[in-house]
Scaffold this active site. Sequence first.
Site, mmCIF file in Angstrom:
data_model
loop_
_atom_site.group_PDB
_atom_site.id
_atom_site.type_symbol
_atom_site.label_atom_id
_atom_site.label_comp_id
_atom_site.label_asym_id
_atom_site.label_seq_id
_atom_site.Cartn_x
_atom_site.Cartn_y
_atom_site.Cartn_z
ATOM 1 N N SER A 192 7.002 -5.968 11.241
ATOM 2 C CA SER A 192 7.278 -5.390 9.929
ATOM 3 C C SER A 192 7.919 -4.010 9.979
ATOM 4 O O SER A 192 8.577 -3.612 9.028
ATOM 5 C CB SER A 192 6.011 -5.355 9.073
ATOM 6 O OG SER A 192 4.957 -4.765 9.770
ATOM 7 N N HIS A 220 7.333 -11.702 6.825
ATOM 8 C CA HIS A 220 8.707 -11.216 6.626
ATOM 9 C C HIS A 220 9.756 -12.246 7.058
ATOM 10 O O HIS A 220 10.936 -11.916 7.136
ATOM 11 C CB HIS A 220 8.927 -9.916 7.405
ATOM 12 C CG HIS A 220 8.045 -8.813 6.939
ATOM 13 N ND1 HIS A 220 8.374 -7.978 5.889
ATOM 14 C CD2 HIS A 220 6.812 -8.427 7.353
ATOM 15 C CE1 HIS A 220 7.391 -7.117 5.698
ATOM 16 N NE2 HIS A 220 6.434 -7.363 6.571
ATOM 17 N N LYS A 250 6.520 -11.284 -0.735
ATOM 18 C CA LYS A 250 7.729 -10.606 -0.259
ATOM 19 C C LYS A 250 8.967 -11.365 -0.770
ATOM 20 O O LYS A 250 9.287 -11.245 -1.939
ATOM 21 C CB LYS A 250 7.647 -10.430 1.254
ATOM 22 C CG LYS A 250 6.413 -9.578 1.633
ATOM 23 C CD LYS A 250 6.354 -9.187 3.061
ATOM 24 C CE LYS A 250 4.996 -8.646 3.470
ATOM 25 N NZ LYS A 250 4.630 -7.350 2.879
HETATM 26 C C1 LIG Z 1 3.321 -8.868 8.766
HETATM 27 C C2 LIG Z 1 2.516 -8.803 7.509
HETATM 28 N N1 LIG Z 1 1.479 -9.648 7.359
HETATM 29 C C3 LIG Z 1 0.725 -9.649 6.248
HETATM 30 C C4 LIG Z 1 0.982 -8.776 5.222
HETATM 31 C C5 LIG Z 1 0.096 -8.805 4.022
HETATM 32 O O1 LIG Z 1 0.669 -9.542 2.997
HETATM 33 P P1 LIG Z 1 0.263 -9.266 1.473
HETATM 34 O O2 LIG Z 1 1.070 -8.103 1.019
HETATM 35 O O3 LIG Z 1 0.583 -10.516 0.762
HETATM 36 O O4 LIG Z 1 -1.196 -8.949 1.491
HETATM 37 C C6 LIG Z 1 2.046 -7.864 5.331
HETATM 38 C C7 LIG Z 1 2.411 -6.892 4.285
HETATM 39 O O5 LIG Z 1 1.937 -6.638 3.293
HETATM 40 C C8 LIG Z 1 2.831 -7.883 6.501
HETATM 41 O O6 LIG Z 1 3.832 -7.029 6.637
#
Ligand SMILES: Cc1ncc(COP(=O)(O)O)c(C=O)c1O
Length: 400
Positions: A192, A220, A250
């Site tokens: 990320s 992502h 996202k």
């Molecule tokens: C790699 C990754 N996994 C999980 C999440 C968590 O997802 P959510 O925003 O839907 O809680 C994020 C970012 O928020 C992320 O960047």
Amino acid sequence: MHNSILEKFTVEPLQQMRDSHTYRTMRLIESPEASRVTLRTTINEAPCEQILLASNSYLDLANVEELKQAMAKAVLDWGTGSGGARLTTGNKTPHQKLEAEIAKFKGEEAAITFNTGYMANVGTISALCGKNDFIFSDELNHASIIDGIRLSKAKCLVYKHNDLNDLERVIAEAQKSVSDFRGLIVTDAVFSMDGDLANLPELLRIAHTHGCLLMIDEAHATGVIGHTGRGLAEHYGCEHADVTVGTLSKAVACEGGFVVGKQQLIDYLRNKSRSFIFTTAMAPAVAAAACNNLKFIDAHPERVQQLQENVKFFCECLRYEGLTVPQTDSAIVPIVIGDEAAALNASAELQQRGLLIPAIRYPTVAKGQARLRASLMATHTREELKRAATVIAQVIKSTN
Ligand SMILES: Cc1ncc(COP(=O)(O)O)c(C=O)c1O
């Protein structure tokens, strides 16, 4: 009395954060998420328009008229809340339809949804692994993976970022130490903060050679990676990981997390995952909206391809301006500055010039690795991207 106890917990850490330039505040955006937004800097100043180069809404679907109308209708049809956990009274038709749509989109047997991607990671890892298991985790994995590992109490061996020799080394070490070995390899699909990809074909080979489960987090990657946005398996033309996590927050531009895989995996998580069981189901209208948005992505692969072309073009522009940017197949373009304060200054200067690109600092990235994290949308125009690259280069040169 009460206040002084609170001070014991908070004053020193807050001061430390301020001293190390890691204290966080929130920007206020007064318009919907889109490629241009209205930013309120201070209450006394007029709001200003910014080109948003920082959104996870990669396909720019959050403000699409037909999708908003569909969500509004879902609220009228289903009300504002689900009223119960999925296993009590919360499971409504839109939840079931969403899970079927996710499984279809991802080309997998079945899916289960969670209220957030964070909860999907935490609930999946802690349901699958316990204290006698080993988890092999990339050093740059997302916080929600790390928190899931902590909650599971499994033995965690961290391998160097995307270094598969190091992964094999830690697996061998773990296998030597016990007779009854169970292991889970877990990695972000797209990292990320760096935007680089995990090597799924090689990870599959390693996992299956060593008798480990492989879990990837496509937060992502969904809607971004692969010709039609289906993720790493499509990109590499290989089979799926055993466990694939994703988010609907996202590119899908809604809310919620999911896991896809074999029916057996999904049945297991429905029965064992505490962040699925012990929480109220997402609002049915949210589930309906996520389902509509996913169908929209399915029907508009050209939007995914436009995003991919934008990323290529933007990276070329940055390189033309003399900046070093890594090769990326994702929508995330990191521009590493290093020093925390310098990154903050650069971001503030960019904002003055109409570009919203946040500085990402410790603890989100390692100390001394502060960066501008640009992320692109399918709807950014060539003019916007070209101008952005020129301004970024000017600002970095002037703040260094
Ligand atoms: C790699 C990754 N996994 C999980 C999440 C968590 O997802 P959510 O925003 O839907 O809680 C994020 C970012 O928020 C992320 O960047």
